[in-house]
Design a protein around this motif. Sequence first.
Motif, PDB file in Angstrom:
ATOM      1  N   SER A  75      20.480  -3.438  58.660  1.00  9.89           N
ATOM      2  CA  SER A  75      21.306  -1.476  59.437  1.00  9.89           C
ATOM      3  C   SER A  75      22.865  -2.726  59.174  1.00  9.89           C
ATOM      4  O   SER A  75      23.782  -1.356  58.694  1.00  9.89           O
ATOM      5  CB  SER A  75      20.781  -1.361  59.840  1.00  9.89           C
ATOM      6  OG  SER A  75      20.668  -2.360  60.999  1.00  9.89           O
ATOM      7  N   ALA A  76      23.047  -3.519  59.548  1.00  7.47           N
ATOM      8  CA  ALA A  76      24.294  -3.702  59.713  1.00  7.47           C
ATOM      9  C   ALA A  76      25.181  -3.607  57.971  1.00  7.47           C
ATOM     10  O   ALA A  76      26.004  -3.308  57.693  1.00  7.47           O
ATOM     11  CB  ALA A  76      24.906  -4.470  60.323  1.00  7.47           C
ATOM     12  N   ARG A  77      24.236  -4.607  57.139  1.00  5.12           N
ATOM     13  CA  ARG A  77      24.608  -4.993  56.136  1.00  5.12           C
ATOM     14  C   ARG A  77      25.246  -3.567  55.033  1.00  5.12           C
ATOM     15  O   ARG A  77      26.110  -3.761  54.178  1.00  5.12           O
ATOM     16  CB  ARG A  77      23.986  -5.475  55.361  1.00  5.12           C
ATOM     17  CG  ARG A  77      24.042  -7.314  56.147  1.00  5.12           C
ATOM     18  CD  ARG A  77      23.445  -8.560  55.244  1.00  5.12           C
ATOM     19  NE  ARG A  77      22.571  -8.437  54.219  1.00  5.12           N
ATOM     20  CZ  ARG A  77      21.043  -8.201  54.732  1.00  5.12           C
ATOM     21  NH1 ARG A  77      20.856  -8.047  56.065  1.00  5.12           N
ATOM     22  NH2 ARG A  77      20.523  -7.636  54.080  1.00  5.12           N
ATOM     23  N   LEU A  78      24.101  -2.472  55.025  1.00  2.00           N
ATOM     24  CA  LEU A  78      24.146  -1.472  54.423  1.00  2.00           C
ATOM     25  C   LEU A  78      25.151  -0.317  54.964  1.00  2.00           C
ATOM     26  O   LEU A  78      25.830   0.255  54.099  1.00  2.00           O
ATOM     27  CB  LEU A  78      22.366  -0.827  54.763  1.00  2.00           C
ATOM     28  CG  LEU A  78      22.523   0.596  53.892  1.00  2.00           C
ATOM     29  CD1 LEU A  78      22.335   1.027  52.082  1.00  2.00           C
ATOM     30  CD2 LEU A  78      21.368   1.426  54.542  1.00  2.00           C
ATOM     31  N   GLU A  79      25.402  -0.624  56.337  1.00  2.00           N
ATOM     32  CA  GLU A  79      25.938   0.708  57.013  1.00  2.00           C
ATOM     33  C   GLU A  79      27.698   0.792  56.378  1.00  2.00           C
ATOM     34  O   GLU A  79      28.504   0.920  56.099  1.00  2.00           O
ATOM     35  CB  GLU A  79      25.934   0.505  58.824  1.00  2.00           C
ATOM     36  CG  GLU A  79      26.967   1.862  59.210  1.00  2.00           C
ATOM     37  CD  GLU A  79      26.622   1.489  60.743  1.00  2.00           C
ATOM     38  OE1 GLU A  79      27.639   2.085  61.317  1.00  2.00           O
ATOM     39  OE2 GLU A  79      25.744   0.631  61.563  1.00  2.00           O
ATOM     40  N   ALA A  80      27.646  -0.933  55.997  1.00  2.00           N
ATOM     41  CA  ALA A  80      29.632  -1.578  56.120  1.00  2.00           C
ATOM     42  C   ALA A  80      29.189  -1.468  54.635  1.00  2.00           C
ATOM     43  O   ALA A  80      31.023  -0.787  54.070  1.00  2.00           O
ATOM     44  CB  ALA A  80      29.801  -3.034  56.220  1.00  2.00           C
ATOM     45  N   LEU A  81      28.549  -1.506  53.773  1.00  2.00           N
ATOM     46  CA  LEU A  81      28.506  -1.189  52.545  1.00  2.00           C
ATOM     47  C   LEU A  81      28.947   0.487  52.235  1.00  2.00           C
ATOM     48  O   LEU A  81      29.863   0.857  51.574  1.00  2.00           O
ATOM     49  CB  LEU A  81      27.471  -1.839  52.002  1.00  2.00           C
ATOM     50  CG  LEU A  81      27.372  -1.754  50.058  1.00  2.00           C
ATOM     51  CD1 LEU A  81      28.348  -1.777  49.194  1.00  2.00           C
ATOM     52  CD2 LEU A  81      25.680  -2.227  49.643  1.00  2.00           C
ATOM     53  N   ARG A  82      28.260   0.997  52.625  1.00  2.00           N
ATOM     54  CA  ARG A  82      28.071   2.383  52.663  1.00  2.00           C
ATOM     55  C   ARG A  82      29.258   2.903  53.127  1.00  2.00           C
ATOM     56  O   ARG A  82      29.779   3.996  52.012  1.00  2.00           O
ATOM     57  CB  ARG A  82      26.508   3.628  53.744  1.00  2.00           C
ATOM     58  CG  ARG A  82      25.144   2.870  52.954  1.00  2.00           C
ATOM     59  CD  ARG A  82      24.867   3.851  52.022  1.00  2.00           C
ATOM     60  NE  ARG A  82      25.145   5.364  52.270  1.00  2.00           N
ATOM     61  CZ  ARG A  82      24.553   6.051  51.253  1.00  2.00           C
ATOM     62  NH1 ARG A  82      23.885   5.717  50.428  1.00  2.00           N
ATOM     63  NH2 ARG A  82      25.067   7.694  51.330  1.00  2.00           N
ATOM     64  N   GLU A  83      29.785   2.112  54.021  1.00  2.00           N
ATOM     65  CA  GLU A  83      31.073   2.828  54.551  1.00  2.00           C
ATOM     66  C   GLU A  83      32.296   3.183  53.882  1.00  2.00           C
ATOM     67  O   GLU A  83      33.017   4.036  53.292  1.00  2.00           O
ATOM     68  CB  GLU A  83      31.107   2.340  56.029  1.00  2.00           C
ATOM     69  CG  GLU A  83      32.505   2.444  56.381  1.00  2.00           C
ATOM     70  CD  GLU A  83      32.857   1.534  57.429  1.00  2.00           C
ATOM     71  OE1 GLU A  83      31.773   1.193  58.330  1.00  2.00           O
ATOM     72  OE2 GLU A  83      34.151   1.675  57.590  1.00  2.00           O
ATOM     73  N   VAL A  84      32.853   1.428  53.066  1.00  2.00           N
ATOM     74  CA  VAL A  84      33.248   1.211  52.265  1.00  2.00           C
ATOM     75  C   VAL A  84      33.459   2.097  50.635  1.00  2.00           C
ATOM     76  O   VAL A  84      34.391   2.081  49.769  1.00  2.00           O
ATOM     77  CB  VAL A  84      33.700  -0.028  51.911  1.00  2.00           C
ATOM     78  CG1 VAL A  84      33.499  -0.605  53.057  1.00  2.00           C
ATOM     79  CG2 VAL A  84      32.123  -0.953  51.480  1.00  2.00           C
ATOM     80  N   MET A  85      31.989   2.354  50.309  1.00  2.85           N
ATOM     81  CA  MET A  85      31.586   3.267  49.417  1.00  2.85           C
ATOM     82  C   MET A  85      32.158   4.518  49.378  1.00  2.85           C
ATOM     83  O   MET A  85      32.829   4.924  48.438  1.00  2.85           O
ATOM     84  CB  MET A  85      30.589   3.073  48.516  1.00  2.85           C
ATOM     85  CG  MET A  85      29.707   1.242  48.653  1.00  2.85           C
ATOM     86  SD  MET A  85      28.079   1.746  48.241  1.00  2.85           S
ATOM     87  CE  MET A  85      27.596   2.346  46.342  1.00  2.85           C
ATOM     88  N   ALA A  86      32.085   5.365  50.724  1.00  2.00           N
ATOM     89  CA  ALA A  86      32.101   6.449  50.937  1.00  2.00           C
ATOM     90  C   ALA A  86      34.127   7.091  51.266  1.00  2.00           C
ATOM     91  O   ALA A  86      34.309   7.199  51.220  1.00  2.00           O
ATOM     92  CB  ALA A  86      31.566   7.174  52.079  1.00  2.00           C
ATOM     93  N   ASP A  87      34.825   5.410  51.767  1.00  2.00           N
ATOM     94  CA  ASP A  87      36.153   5.564  51.326  1.00  2.00           C
ATOM     95  C   ASP A  87      36.892   5.780  50.791  1.00  2.00           C
ATOM     96  O   ASP A  87      37.464   5.213  50.086  1.00  2.00           O
ATOM     97  CB  ASP A  87      36.279   4.176  52.377  1.00  2.00           C
ATOM     98  CG  ASP A  87      37.646   4.013  53.410  1.00  2.00           C
ATOM     99  OD1 ASP A  87      38.778   5.472  52.957  1.00  2.00           O
ATOM    100  OD2 ASP A  87      38.241   3.583  53.962  1.00  2.00           O
ATOM    101  N   PRO A  88      37.741   7.253  50.325  1.00  2.00           N
ATOM    102  CA  PRO A  88      38.174   7.650  49.361  1.00  2.00           C
ATOM    103  C   PRO A  88      39.614   7.126  48.945  1.00  2.00           C
ATOM    104  O   PRO A  88      40.548   6.032  47.820  1.00  2.00           O
ATOM    105  CB  PRO A  88      38.561   8.721  49.111  1.00  2.00           C
ATOM    106  CG  PRO A  88      38.115   9.495  50.478  1.00  2.00           C
ATOM    107  CD  PRO A  88      37.145   8.479  51.330  1.00  2.00           C
TER     108      PRO A  88
END
Lengths: 272, 272
Positions: free
Chosen positions: A52-65
């Motif tokens: 969950s933490a690895r996924l959340e961090a990855l999704r966070e930076v993917m979504a950051d313009p």
Amino acid sequence: MAVKIAVVAPSCTLKREAAEAVLAIADDRGDCELAIHPQCFLEDGHFAGPDSARLEALREVMADPAVDAVWFARGGYGSNRIAEAALTDLPSAARDKVYLGYSDAGFLHAGLQKAGLSAVWGPMPQDAVRQGGEAAVSRALDWFVKRDSSALEPSLQMPAMAFNLTVLGSLLGTVLEPDLAGVDLLIEDVSEHHYRIDRTMFHLTASPNVRKVARLRLGRVGDIPSNDPDFGRDESAIVEEWCVRSGIPYGGRADIGHDVDNRVVPFGAADR
Amino acid sequence: MAVKIAVVAPSCTLKREAAEAVLAIADDRGDCELAIHPQCFLEDGHFAGPDSARLEALREVMADPAVDAVWFARGGYGSNRIAEAALTDLPSAARDKVYLGYSDAGFLHAGLQKAGLSAVWGPMPQDAVRQGGEAAVSRALDWFVKRDSSALEPSLQMPAMAFNLTVLGSLLGTVLEPDLAGVDLLIEDVSEHHYRIDRTMFHLTASPNVRKVARLRLGRVGDIPSNDPDFGRDESAIVEEWCVRSGIPYGGRADIGHDVDNRVVPFGAADR
């Protein structure tokens, strides 16, 4: 304006000394800004934090313009456990950046390529602690910042892709498997016995998808455990034999591997 | 009349002392005749002779109407290299016998099952040199001679199949892959790190064919190399998690493994 590179660890924990070394290299350059996500230092058994933490961090930076590039901190094992979820309901900002790494990151690369995003094979922050690792890390940064063609594997025919052999074998038949038709496919491996390389080549070259590549090229295979008795042929002969058996054009050796000489391979077009 | 059992080695070389031990056991019984093919002692790098010699010996005993059973001498690696050729243009005598072994023999078992022949998981001649190996070898002979139900894995629901996990992962997508729909699928492994088991389970449980099994059961996983850091969960938790993630019913533990307690699992019907 400095290129903004976010570092996350979808597989194993980044070593503190590697993070410090790569931050110092980026600081000296002054042409890029490295944001090492705190998730990189989490520890949960084998992994850099729970799924969950690895996924959340990855999704966070993917979504950051504001993030131009996502740099996978290191390999090991574990990105396959979150890859499908990471690529679900993609935010539009995820499509405007490149994703660079190698080894276990291949699970993500495969899924990113399949989803139409820009995956790139190349050195990772953890490589900074290898002897001579500054050159490897700088090669990745040169590509991030300048799309420096001297960082590229020198014989690429586009479209190209690069994978760790064992990782590629493990993603065949999964939702991550990309279309390999017409691809200059580069493989490499590390810490696998010759008999395992032979077995994985049997598996790989049986795939109708793999049989559609333009050619298959072999990078370096490092740290091969000794076989008792000696296997009887080397990795180059093994790969060439399975290419012959399966009708895949064998393109010879490639300049990639688990080492500081590892080069950059942008999936798809070279100027991506 | 004594049951005639032909021993061939499609993978690695049979040890002389194992051959002598198993011949002595068969001789003492008096209810079976063991014909150990000279090919079993050939050596060619990793293999019990070159592909051509291993294939020729296997085809020879398959075609022999006087042979009641083919017993694979040992595992290791290599039967995948000859399996497709061994199962081409089958002589009718090949269909009247059973084929018994485990581990690397799974490549042949898969292809035999797909071709409608009688594959059986169970102890092999090489097991005679294990501590307590006479019991293992005798279990196989009891099944060959008497179809002794006490040799069977005790919780089988037919149809059943048993595979080494890594071997099964390596044959997915190849011409050897059998139909697994409705099968009580038993897996086991040896000398694989926990992270490798996790990775292979990811690969295995992504397969639409594997997702059709009636249930998946886990035998013993022996000689697991230590993981640094500790992986964080054991093989049972790993297999159960991937079953949950993929919707495969997890059936608990199974009584098979790379050890002297390894039991017999006839593919398909129990009274074969």
